[in-house]
Design an enzyme around this catalytic site. Structure first.
Site, PDB file in Angstrom:
ATOM      1  N   LYS A   1       3.583  12.634  -2.964  1.00 48.40           N
ATOM      2  CA  LYS A   1       4.507  11.575  -2.570  1.00 48.40           C
ATOM      3  C   LYS A   1       5.476  12.139  -1.530  1.00 48.40           C
ATOM      4  CE  LYS A   1       7.487   8.051  -4.674  1.00 48.40           C
ATOM      5  NZ  LYS A   1       8.060   7.570  -5.945  1.00 48.40           N
TER       6      LYS A   1
ATOM      7  N   ASP B   1       4.529  -4.259  -7.606  1.00 46.97           N
ATOM      8  CA  ASP B   1       3.854  -3.055  -7.118  1.00 46.97           C
ATOM      9  C   ASP B   1       4.372  -1.803  -7.814  1.00 46.97           C
ATOM     10  OD1 ASP B   1       6.093  -3.978  -5.294  1.00 46.97           O
ATOM     11  OD2 ASP B   1       5.938  -1.899  -4.651  1.00 46.97           O
ATOM     12  N   ASN B   2       5.370  -1.947  -8.666  1.00 48.38           N
ATOM     13  CA  ASN B   2       5.870  -0.830  -9.476  1.00 48.38           C
ATOM     14  C   ASN B   2       5.567  -1.033 -10.957  1.00 48.38           C
ATOM     15  OD1 ASN B   2       6.918   0.431  -7.216  1.00 48.38           O
ATOM     16  ND2 ASN B   2       8.952  -0.465  -7.448  1.00 48.38           N
TER      17      ASN B   2
ATOM     18  N   ARG C   1      -1.793  -0.885  -9.930  1.00 49.90           N
ATOM     19  CA  ARG C   1      -0.612  -1.693 -10.256  1.00 49.90           C
ATOM     20  C   ARG C   1      -0.986  -3.173 -10.350  1.00 49.90           C
ATOM     21  NH1 ARG C   1       3.225   1.723  -7.141  1.00 49.90           N
ATOM     22  NH2 ARG C   1       2.048   3.560  -6.537  1.00 49.90           N
TER      23      ARG C   1
ATOM     24  N   ARG D   1       3.819   6.270   1.803  1.00 52.39           N
ATOM     25  CA  ARG D   1       4.203   7.684   1.922  1.00 52.39           C
ATOM     26  C   ARG D   1       3.548   8.529   0.831  1.00 52.39           C
ATOM     27  NH1 ARG D   1      10.317   8.422  -0.435  1.00 52.39           N
ATOM     28  NH2 ARG D   1      10.228   6.904  -2.107  1.00 52.39           N
TER      29      ARG D   1
ATOM     30  N   ASP E   1       8.618   6.349   8.004  1.00 58.71           N
ATOM     31  CA  ASP E   1       8.226   7.691   8.437  1.00 58.71           C
ATOM     32  C   ASP E   1       7.286   8.383   7.457  1.00 58.71           C
ATOM     33  OD1 ASP E   1       9.897   8.385   6.320  1.00 58.71           O
ATOM     34  OD2 ASP E   1      11.457   9.274   7.592  1.00 58.71           O
ATOM     35  N   GLY E   2       7.054   7.766   6.292  1.00 58.95           N
ATOM     36  CA  GLY E   2       6.139   8.354   5.325  1.00 58.95           C
ATOM     37  C   GLY E   2       6.663   9.576   4.608  1.00 58.95           C
TER      38      GLY E   2
ATOM     39  N   ARG F   1       2.700  14.163  -8.072  1.00 53.34           N
ATOM     40  CA  ARG F   1       2.815  13.282  -9.230  1.00 53.34           C
ATOM     41  C   ARG F   1       1.459  13.150  -9.927  1.00 53.34           C
ATOM     42  NH1 ARG F   1       5.556   7.510  -8.338  1.00 53.34           N
ATOM     43  NH2 ARG F   1       3.664   6.987  -7.199  1.00 53.34           N
TER      44      ARG F   1
ATOM     45  N   GLY G   1       0.812  -1.215   0.000  1.00 48.40           N
ATOM     46  CA  GLY G   1       0.000   0.000   0.000  1.00 48.40           C
ATOM     47  C   GLY G   1       0.842   1.259   0.000  1.00 48.40           C
TER      48      GLY G   1
END
Length: 491
Positions: free
Chosen positions: A109, A250-251, A179, A89, A121-122, A172, A86
């Protein structure tokens, strides 16, 4: 100033995401704003307010009409499956309809720790934000499908990675952020209804030509359509020497866009084994492995779609396997189309593949720069006198001289004059790419609050196929002291 949101993903069932507002930052500063893209998205630039934009693009304020969320997905990372990843960040603000009536995601992002952060830490360091800005916009300028960069801000905070680094947030833009891993998330939970809702959403958004298909045929056709786009995308990567670096499922975007420019890089001296990513210790995602890896990722997508293709699993596997078997031929055709164009070949001949492979072998043996070799060939096509400059790229020269003779003979069978062929080649062989040392130079200066090198490089890369007087240094590979051997993703 912000365009009107046309919210779609937030209207899907609640287990597709977690509602999450961006976490405010200490002292945001807008350092880059893509006005051309903003106009395309429908921003009212005549009323542009930099102070308000800074608050929006940093996450300190939610734009009017947005309903921020973190998307749920899973993924294979370097071959190992994680059932729950998921957006750790990233925050999807929502979707807008652009000036060409296309639905586009707008995402922040580096917007703070989300329910999917898994202890992170996101946040994002400034370096990866600027790297993605430069490379994604360069890919777009080269005609390669990619997510876009709308804005970048500094946060006034420090992010702990290898050292304490200045923080940044990237805005972005994508056709969507769905994905292969999104499908895997629901498949891992045996959520067939969730898979069906997701697949129908994808078809409506990205492949509307499939809407009239019957259910089983529709999802088989979806697999085929995604496969075609991915084969074409990776062929384009190979044509410019691009190495993604983290081709996890996931990319891998269902839309067929390049997504997530973490440790990516552009190859200089041609080597199919080239790797830059600091986390790819085994070379899984090396340049030459990319076509095979995308097929592997497509096989993982196929596994998720089987229950939708046919209730009989054996029949579903048989039908889906027939689609996957066509990948090799599709990729081969796409790659040859790219490479023929790079060599100025408008017609197709049986020996073209061998001609391309012979050039790559000569480049590998001679440690020749990938980008400069093809750009120099544009000049050689027009004049034999340019041959001397080409030869300077090879050490040793073994193979290239004989290859030139074969290529000239092949060009002689084209129907166009040599100056026309050369012009055609210059339109597809970039002179300017985001060379690693130039990107690192821009990032290092930005860490010292000097954004001039970033702005200059951004402008250079916006016209990759043009001759740019006075900027010849940006076409050159790194000197030995400037070489970058490792890139980092910033997570």
């Amino acid at each position: 100033m912000f365009p009107t949101f046309s919210l779609r993903y937030v209207n899907l069932p609640g287990h597709f995401y977690e509602r999450f507002d961006p976490v405010p930052v200490k002292a945001p500063k807008l350092i880059a704003f893509n006005r051309v893209l903003a106009e395309e998205l429908g921003f009212e630039l005549e009323s542009f307010n930099a102070e308000r934009a800074t608050q929006w693009f940093s996450g300190n304020e939610v734009p009017p009409g947005a309903e921020p969320l973190a998307m749920a997905y899973a993924g294979h990372q370097f071959g190992g499956f994680s059932p729950r990843l998921g957006d750790g960040r990233a925050v999807l603000l929502g979707e807008v309809i652009d000036q060409q009536s296309r639905l586009r995601d707008i995402q922040l992002k580096g917007a703070g720790r989300t329910p999917f952060s898994r202890g992170g830490d996101g946040r994002s360091p400034l370096g990866p934000v600027l790297r993605e800005y430069l490379v994604s916009e360069a890919m777009h300028a080269m005609g390669i499908p990619a997510t876009r960069a709308l804005a970048a801000v500094t946060t006034g905070e420090r992010v702990a990675r290898r050292t304490l680094e200045p923080g940044g947030v990237l805005t972005r833009v994508a056709s969507s952020h769905i994905r292969v891993g999104t499908f895997q998330y629901f498949a891992a939970r045996s959520d067939i209804e969730g898979l069906r809702i997701l697949a129908d959403h994808v078809i409506e958004r990205h492949y509307p030509e499939l809407l009239d298909h019957a259910d089983g045929e529709r999802y088989l056709a979806l697999l085929s359509a995604v496969q075609k786009r991915q084969a074409a995308l990776v062929a384009k990567w190979m044509g410019v020497g691009f190495i993604h670096g983290v081709m996890n499922t996931d990319n891998t975007a269902i839309s067929g866009e390049t997504i997530d420019f973490g440790p990516c890089a552009f190859m200089e001296a041609y080597d199919p084994r080239q790797v830059f990513s600091s986390i790819d210790e085994g070379g899984r995602y090396a340049y030459g492995n990319q076509p095979g890896i995308i097929q592997w990722n497509l096989a993982r997508l196929t596994e998720t779609l089987l229950p939708l293709i046919d209730a009989d699993q054996d029949k579903a596997i048989e039908r889906a396997t027939e689609v996957l078997k066509t990948y090799a031929g599709q990729y081969e055709a796409e790659w040859l189309t790219v490479m023929r164009a790079k060599l100025g070949l408008a017609q197709e001949e049986e020996g073209d593949r061998e001609l391309v492979e012979a050039l790559l072998e000569a480049m590998h043996a001679g440690r020749a720069d990938f980008t400069l070799t093809f750009r120099q060939l544009c000049d050689v096509a027009e004049s034999d006198q340019a041959q001397a400059a080409l030869f300077k790229l090879f050490d040793p020269l073994e193979g290239i001289d004989a290859w030139l003779g074969r290529w000239r003979e092949r060009l002689g069978r084209e129907n166009d004059a040599f100056d026309v062929i050369a012009a055609r080649m210059r339109a597809v062989n970039p002179a300017f790419i985001p060379r690693n040392h130039r990107v690192e130079e821009a990032l290092s200066a930005a860490y010292e609050d000097n954004f001039e090198p970033f702005e200059t490089l951004r402008e250079v890369l916006s016209h990759p196929f043009d001759d740019q007087p006075g900027r010849g240094a940006y076409t050159l590979p790194a000197a030995p002291s400037e070489q970058v051997f490792r890139t980092f993703c910033g997570t």
